[in-house]
Design an enzyme around this catalytic site. Structure first.
Site, PDB file in Angstrom:
ATOM      1  CB  SER A 144      -0.786   0.009   1.250  1.00  0.00           C
ATOM      2  OG  SER A 144      -1.665   1.105   1.479  1.00  0.00           O
ATOM      3  CE1 TYR A 157      -4.694  -1.068   5.205  1.00  0.00           C
ATOM      4  CE2 TYR A 157      -3.607   0.813   4.532  1.00  0.00           C
ATOM      5  CZ  TYR A 157      -4.140  -0.279   4.207  1.00  0.00           C
ATOM      6  OH  TYR A 157      -4.071  -0.764   2.705  1.00  0.00           O
TER       7      TYR A 157
END
Length: 252
Positions: A144, A157
């Site tokens: 990501s 996250y």
């Protein structure tokens, strides 16, 4: 000479990037085991493969649970006898609340899936890839854009995605002598259900709410297929694929 079937395992394959990558691999001729928590979603992925659905095996399970991961890999070894590719894609996030308001349970839930799940699957893949003939294989981790820069109120996250980069580097080094190639794809704003809210506006580093552009998730699938198709003496160590105009370069 009959070409040996190429076997892949994709985690988080019941929707979004995982489903797109699994279907892309099937289109490229791979036999793909798909895992995720919901059997019905995995079955849907197989149906989307059409006539090639016979080359999709649904293996439901929780990647954050070592017992279930062991069961998934045991079934994989029993069915195919080997593994050529692991795409560690499964991921989740926590509510976008101030860091001090996060509960331990919210933090741990993200760590269990995003980091522990990737580690457990990598560990099992190493065991299988080191012992198979021919030995070796490839692991691709979904890192990501958040493996580089955070979004507001995203500590669990962002922390786990930064940790994935460390896991990628360590596994790449440890796998080298065993012909196990490990790389990472960092994805920004692929058009999936998870990013639908970006079309309406998401928090920016300066406190504004602003919509962000997205890209077709098919581009991510194509990138994964490319990385997966390389011979084991070549590796994409890190790749970033993102919506061109998303606020990444210069974010904050």
């Amino acid at each position: 000479m009959v070409e040996r079937a190429r076997i892949a395992l994709v985690t988080g394959a019941g929707s979004g990037i995982g489903r797109a990558a699994a279907l892309g691999l099937v289109d490229a001729g791979w036999t793909v085991a798909v895992t995720g928590r919901r059997q019905e979603q995995l079955d849907a992925t197989a149906r989307f493969a059409g006539d090639a659905g016979a080359r999709v095996l649904a293996l439901p399970g929780d990647v954050g649970n070592p017992v279930e991961v062991g069961r998934i890999f045991a079934r994989l070894a029993e069915t195919f006898g080997r593994l050529d590719l692991l795409f560690n894609n499964a991921g989740t996030g926590a509510p976008p609340v101030p860091l001090e308001d996060l509960t331990y349970e919210q933090w741990q839930a993200v760590v269990d899936v995003n980091l522990t799940g990737a580690f457990l699957c990598t560990q099992q893949a190493f065991r299988l890839m080191k012992g198979q003939t021919p030995k070796g294989g490839r692991i691709i981790n979904n890192g990501s854009i958040s493996a580089h820069v955070p979004r507001p109120n995203s500590a669990p996250y962002t922390a786990t995605k930064h940790a994935i980069t460390g896991l990628t580097r360590a596994a790449s080094l440890d796998g080298r002598q065993h012909d196990i190639a490990v790389g990472q794809i960092d994805i920004g704003n692929a058009a999936t259900d998870m990013t639908q809210r970006m079309t309406e506006g998401v928090p920016q580093a300066d406190g504004r709410m602003a919509p962000e552009p997205r890209m077709d998730v098919a581009h991510v699938a194509s990138a994964v297929v490319y990385m997966a198709g390389l011979p084991l003496d070549a590796n994409v160590q890190f790749m970033t694929v993102m919506a061109t105009k998303m606020p990444f370069i210069g974010r904050g």
